[in-house]
Design a protein around this motif. Structure first.
Motif, PDB file in Angstrom:
ATOM      1  N   SER A  24       9.577  28.126 -37.511  1.00 24.62           N
ATOM      2  CA  SER A  24       8.718  27.641 -38.597  1.00 24.62           C
ATOM      3  C   SER A  24       7.300  28.139 -38.402  1.00 24.62           C
ATOM      4  O   SER A  24       6.881  28.482 -37.299  1.00 24.62           O
ATOM      5  CB  SER A  24       8.768  26.109 -38.701  1.00 24.62           C
ATOM      6  N   PHE A  25       6.598  28.226 -39.537  1.00 23.26           N
ATOM      7  CA  PHE A  25       5.170  28.542 -39.533  1.00 23.26           C
ATOM      8  C   PHE A  25       4.467  27.335 -40.122  1.00 23.26           C
ATOM      9  O   PHE A  25       4.616  27.063 -41.318  1.00 23.26           O
ATOM     10  CB  PHE A  25       4.887  29.787 -40.376  1.00 23.26           C
ATOM     11  N   GLY A  26       3.736  26.609 -39.287  1.00 24.76           N
ATOM     12  CA  GLY A  26       3.146  25.366 -39.753  1.00 24.76           C
ATOM     13  C   GLY A  26       4.264  24.460 -40.233  1.00 24.76           C
ATOM     14  O   GLY A  26       5.233  24.235 -39.529  1.00 24.76           O
ATOM     15  N   ARG A  29       9.545  25.682 -42.769  1.00 24.67           N
ATOM     16  CA  ARG A  29      10.716  25.936 -41.921  1.00 24.67           C
ATOM     17  C   ARG A  29      11.444  27.168 -42.449  1.00 24.67           C
ATOM     18  O   ARG A  29      12.168  27.102 -43.435  1.00 24.67           O
ATOM     19  CB  ARG A  29      11.609  24.699 -41.892  1.00 24.67           C
ATOM     20  N   VAL A  30      11.231  28.277 -41.778  1.00 24.47           N
ATOM     21  CA  VAL A  30      11.691  29.573 -42.268  1.00 24.47           C
ATOM     22  C   VAL A  30      13.152  29.824 -41.895  1.00 24.47           C
ATOM     23  O   VAL A  30      13.917  30.383 -42.681  1.00 24.47           O
ATOM     24  CB  VAL A  30      10.762  30.678 -41.721  1.00 24.47           C
ATOM     25  N   LEU A  31      13.537  29.422 -40.691  1.00 25.38           N
ATOM     26  CA  LEU A  31      14.941  29.528 -40.259  1.00 25.38           C
ATOM     27  C   LEU A  31      15.333  28.206 -39.616  1.00 25.38           C
ATOM     28  O   LEU A  31      14.576  27.648 -38.813  1.00 25.38           O
ATOM     29  CB  LEU A  31      15.115  30.675 -39.253  1.00 25.38           C
ATOM     30  N   GLY A  48      20.933  37.372 -49.053  1.00 20.46           N
ATOM     31  CA  GLY A  48      20.328  36.112 -49.466  1.00 20.46           C
ATOM     32  C   GLY A  48      19.153  36.397 -50.381  1.00 20.46           C
ATOM     33  O   GLY A  48      18.612  37.496 -50.372  1.00 20.46           O
ATOM     34  N   PRO A  49      18.764  35.400 -51.172  1.00 17.04           N
ATOM     35  CA  PRO A  49      17.659  35.598 -52.122  1.00 17.04           C
ATOM     36  C   PRO A  49      16.348  35.927 -51.412  1.00 17.04           C
ATOM     37  O   PRO A  49      16.230  35.722 -50.199  1.00 17.04           O
ATOM     38  CB  PRO A  49      17.549  34.232 -52.821  1.00 17.04           C
ATOM     39  N   ASN A  50      15.367  36.415 -52.166  1.00 13.62           N
ATOM     40  CA  ASN A  50      14.029  36.649 -51.616  1.00 13.62           C
ATOM     41  C   ASN A  50      13.510  35.377 -50.979  1.00 13.62           C
ATOM     42  O   ASN A  50      13.649  34.290 -51.537  1.00 13.62           O
ATOM     43  CB  ASN A  50      13.060  37.082 -52.721  1.00 13.62           C
ATOM     44  N   GLY A  51      12.909  35.525 -49.796  1.00 18.73           N
ATOM     45  CA  GLY A  51      12.338  34.376 -49.105  1.00 18.73           C
ATOM     46  C   GLY A  51      13.349  33.575 -48.308  1.00 18.73           C
ATOM     47  O   GLY A  51      13.018  32.544 -47.723  1.00 18.73           O
ATOM     48  N   ALA A  52      14.605  34.045 -48.260  1.00 20.72           N
ATOM     49  CA  ALA A  52      15.660  33.311 -47.545  1.00 20.72           C
ATOM     50  C   ALA A  52      15.432  33.313 -46.032  1.00 20.72           C
ATOM     51  O   ALA A  52      15.962  32.461 -45.324  1.00 20.72           O
ATOM     52  CB  ALA A  52      17.025  33.911 -47.864  1.00 20.72           C
ATOM     53  N   GLY A  53      14.663  34.295 -45.542  1.00 17.79           N
ATOM     54  CA  GLY A  53      14.393  34.368 -44.105  1.00 17.79           C
ATOM     55  C   GLY A  53      15.021  35.572 -43.415  1.00 17.79           C
ATOM     56  O   GLY A  53      15.052  35.647 -42.183  1.00 17.79           O
ATOM     57  N   LYS A  54      15.502  36.550 -44.191  1.00 17.46           N
ATOM     58  CA  LYS A  54      16.226  37.693 -43.622  1.00 17.46           C
ATOM     59  C   LYS A  54      15.318  38.549 -42.715  1.00 17.46           C
ATOM     60  O   LYS A  54      15.671  38.854 -41.587  1.00 17.46           O
ATOM     61  CB  LYS A  54      16.827  38.558 -44.745  1.00 17.46           C
ATOM     62  N   THR A  55      14.148  38.924 -43.245  1.00 17.11           N
ATOM     63  CA  THR A  55      13.232  39.739 -42.439  1.00 17.11           C
ATOM     64  C   THR A  55      12.713  38.942 -41.241  1.00 17.11           C
ATOM     65  O   THR A  55      12.590  39.484 -40.130  1.00 17.11           O
ATOM     66  CB  THR A  55      12.067  40.256 -43.310  1.00 17.11           C
ATOM     67  N   SER A  56      12.467  37.657 -41.454  1.00 15.54           N
ATOM     68  CA  SER A  56      12.031  36.809 -40.333  1.00 15.54           C
ATOM     69  C   SER A  56      13.106  36.767 -39.240  1.00 15.54           C
ATOM     70  O   SER A  56      12.791  36.776 -38.048  1.00 15.54           O
ATOM     71  CB  SER A  56      11.735  35.393 -40.813  1.00 15.54           C
ATOM     72  N   PHE A  57      14.363  36.742 -39.657  1.00 15.97           N
ATOM     73  CA  PHE A  57      15.462  36.746 -38.684  1.00 15.97           C
ATOM     74  C   PHE A  57      15.427  38.038 -37.862  1.00 15.97           C
ATOM     75  O   PHE A  57      15.540  38.008 -36.632  1.00 15.97           O
ATOM     76  CB  PHE A  57      16.798  36.582 -39.418  1.00 15.97           C
ATOM     77  N   LEU A  64       9.242  40.121 -32.469  1.00 16.43           N
ATOM     78  CA  LEU A  64       7.963  40.053 -33.193  1.00 16.43           C
ATOM     79  C   LEU A  64       7.594  38.598 -33.484  1.00 16.43           C
ATOM     80  O   LEU A  64       6.426  38.229 -33.430  1.00 16.43           O
ATOM     81  CB  LEU A  64       8.112  40.838 -34.497  1.00 16.43           C
ATOM     82  N   TYR A  65       8.593  37.782 -33.818  1.00 15.87           N
ATOM     83  CA  TYR A  65       8.394  36.352 -34.014  1.00 15.87           C
ATOM     84  C   TYR A  65       9.039  35.594 -32.852  1.00 15.87           C
ATOM     85  O   TYR A  65      10.086  36.012 -32.343  1.00 15.87           O
ATOM     86  CB  TYR A  65       9.054  35.871 -35.313  1.00 15.87           C
ATOM     87  N   SER A  66       8.407  34.476 -32.476  1.00 20.78           N
ATOM     88  CA  SER A  66       8.956  33.636 -31.401  1.00 20.78           C
ATOM     89  C   SER A  66       9.493  32.353 -31.994  1.00 20.78           C
ATOM     90  O   SER A  66       8.719  31.453 -32.345  1.00 20.78           O
ATOM     91  CB  SER A  66       7.856  33.300 -30.391  1.00 20.78           C
TER      92      SER A  66
HETATM   93  N1  LIG Z   1       4.136  35.615 -40.442  1.00 24.24           N
HETATM   94  C1  LIG Z   1       4.422  34.630 -41.310  1.00 24.24           C
HETATM   95  N2  LIG Z   1       3.619  33.597 -41.491  1.00 24.24           N
HETATM   96  C2  LIG Z   1       3.904  32.605 -42.351  1.00 24.24           C
HETATM   97  N3  LIG Z   1       5.025  32.565 -43.096  1.00 24.24           N
HETATM   98  C3  LIG Z   1       5.887  33.588 -42.966  1.00 24.24           C
HETATM   99  C4  LIG Z   1       5.650  34.670 -42.080  1.00 24.24           C
HETATM  100  N4  LIG Z   1       6.686  35.533 -42.162  1.00 24.24           N
HETATM  101  C5  LIG Z   1       7.542  35.010 -43.052  1.00 24.24           C
HETATM  102  N5  LIG Z   1       7.055  33.852 -43.551  1.00 24.24           N
HETATM  103  C6  LIG Z   1       7.705  33.005 -44.562  1.00 24.24           C
HETATM  104  O1  LIG Z   1       9.067  32.945 -44.267  1.00 24.24           O
HETATM  105  C7  LIG Z   1       9.852  32.857 -45.462  1.00 24.24           C
HETATM  106  C8  LIG Z   1      10.944  33.908 -45.414  1.00 24.24           C
HETATM  107  O2  LIG Z   1      10.358  35.190 -45.563  1.00 24.24           O
HETATM  108  P1  LIG Z   1      11.186  36.509 -45.246  1.00 24.24           P
HETATM  109  O3  LIG Z   1      11.759  36.389 -43.887  1.00 24.24           O
HETATM  110  O4  LIG Z   1      10.278  37.650 -45.501  1.00 24.24           O
HETATM  111  O5  LIG Z   1      12.353  36.425 -46.332  1.00 24.24           O
HETATM  112  P2  LIG Z   1      13.316  37.564 -46.894  1.00 24.24           P
HETATM  113  O6  LIG Z   1      13.218  38.764 -46.003  1.00 24.24           O
HETATM  114  O7  LIG Z   1      14.682  36.936 -46.886  1.00 24.24           O
HETATM  115  O8  LIG Z   1      12.859  37.845 -48.292  1.00 24.24           O
HETATM  116  C9  LIG Z   1       8.870  33.017 -46.607  1.00 24.24           C
HETATM  117  O9  LIG Z   1       8.596  31.735 -47.109  1.00 24.24           O
HETATM  118  C10 LIG Z   1       7.645  33.614 -45.961  1.00 24.24           C
HETATM  119  O10 LIG Z   1       6.480  33.241 -46.621  1.00 24.24           O
END
Ligand SMILES: Nc1ncnc2c1ncn2[C@@H]1O[C@H](COP(=O)(O)OP(=O)(O)O)[C@@H](O)[C@H]1O
Ligand SMILES: [Mg+2]
Length: 266
Positions: A24-26, A29-31, A48-57, A64-66
């Motif tokens: 999570s960021f603040g 809850r991203v994943l 998954g839809p935009n914002g689902a958390g794929k790139t964050s995963f 890159l993310y902890s």
């Molecule tokens: N560095 C970050 N700081 C704050 N929020 C982030 C950060 N990276 C991703 N998010 C949030 O995580 C959620 C998922 O984003 P993302 O992983 O890019 O989704 P996807 O790739 O599935 O479109 C979004 O709500 C995005 O705003």
């Protein structure tokens, strides 16, 4: 008698396993509590839809993310505390959602950057043509040409990115990601911005990349592509794993259909 040593004999194929992963960021809850395993020898889709958390995963996998919670293992090795450089050295490689080639470098030089992590002299000394860098630069160029050949784009090795169409640029980015013979390859929306002919070329390339030694995970919005090339698909929605299965199972999964028809209740 000659013996050959390959990366795969030194580092046997291993699955990538994620357990209870939460990020999570603040308050966002991203994943949330992700459990999944990705097998070598298969092509695994992450949709998954935009914002689902794929790139964050992906960012959690590469370091890159902890994530606040959970484990990530390559085979039996826990990697969640290893920094990004260490994960790259273990064989993690990725392409990015947006084209990220350096316009001042030729295609071959861009691909050689992908060999940076294995370079002894370092790419800077190689580019400055320091003595210890020359032999290594030649060897890296050979490996870069090998990767470009595998992707069918060797003929553009000495051209600059600005001269090339998006489909070729995308294959060059993938060549850069495979040049170092990764064990885990993460591709983030490789078909984005490509026309249907380029997407077909990409699909053939993905099928050729499938190898017993490689964990290959692809994030993609192009459903035709995903359904055609993937052995297994995981669906993320709102940071949660919604479904996992074969393309045939995912296509008829009622929850997945609901999310993709966009009529889920918020
Ligand atoms: N560095 C970050 N700081 C704050 N929020 C982030 C950060 N990276 C991703 N998010 C949030 O995580 C959620 C998922 O984003 P993302 O992983 O890019 O989704 P996807 O790739 O599935 O479109 C979004 O709500 C995005 O705003
Ligand atoms: Mg994304």
């Amino acid at each position: 008698m000659m013996t050959t040593t390959t990366t795969s004999t030194l580092t046997p194929a291993a699955p990538l396993t994620v357990n209870h992963l939460s990020l999570s960021f603040g308050g966002n809850r991203v994943l949330q509590d992700i459990d999944l395993s990705v097998q070598p020898g298969e092509i695994t889709g992450l949709i998954g839809p935009n914002g689902a958390g794929k790139t964050s995963f992906f960012n959690c996998l590469t370091g890159l993310y902890s994530p606040q919670e959970g484990s990530i293992c390559l085979g039996l090795q826990h990697i969640e505390r290893i920094p990004p450089t260490g994960r790259a050295a273990l064989g993690f490689s990725r392409s990015f959602q947006h084209v990220a080639l350096c316009p001042e470098l030729t295609v071959a030089e861009n691909v050689m950057i992908g060999l940076d992590r294995q370079s002894h002299a370092g790419w800077l000394s190689a580019f400055l043509a320091l003595p210890q860098g020359n032999a290594e630069r030649a060897a890296n160029r050979e490996r870069a040409l090998g990767a470009l050949t595998r992707l069918g784009v060797a003929e553009v090795a000495d051209e600059y990115p600005a001269q090339l169409p998006p489909g070729v640029l995308r294959l060059v980015e993938i060549a850069r990601a495979i040049a170092g013979q990764p064990r885990v390859l993460l591709l983030d929306e490789p078909a984005a911005g490509l026309n249907s002919v380029e997407t077909r070329d990409l699909s053939n390339v993905l099928l050729k990349l499938r190898s017993p030694d490689l964990v290959l995970l692809v994030v993609e919005h192009d459903m035709d592509l995903i359904m055609e090339v993937c052995d297994r698909i995981h669906v993320l929605n709102g940071g949660r794993l919604l479904a996992s299965g074969t393309p045939a199972q995912i296509q008829v999964n009622p929850e997945v259909v609901r999310v993709y028809l966009g009529d889920e209740d918020e």
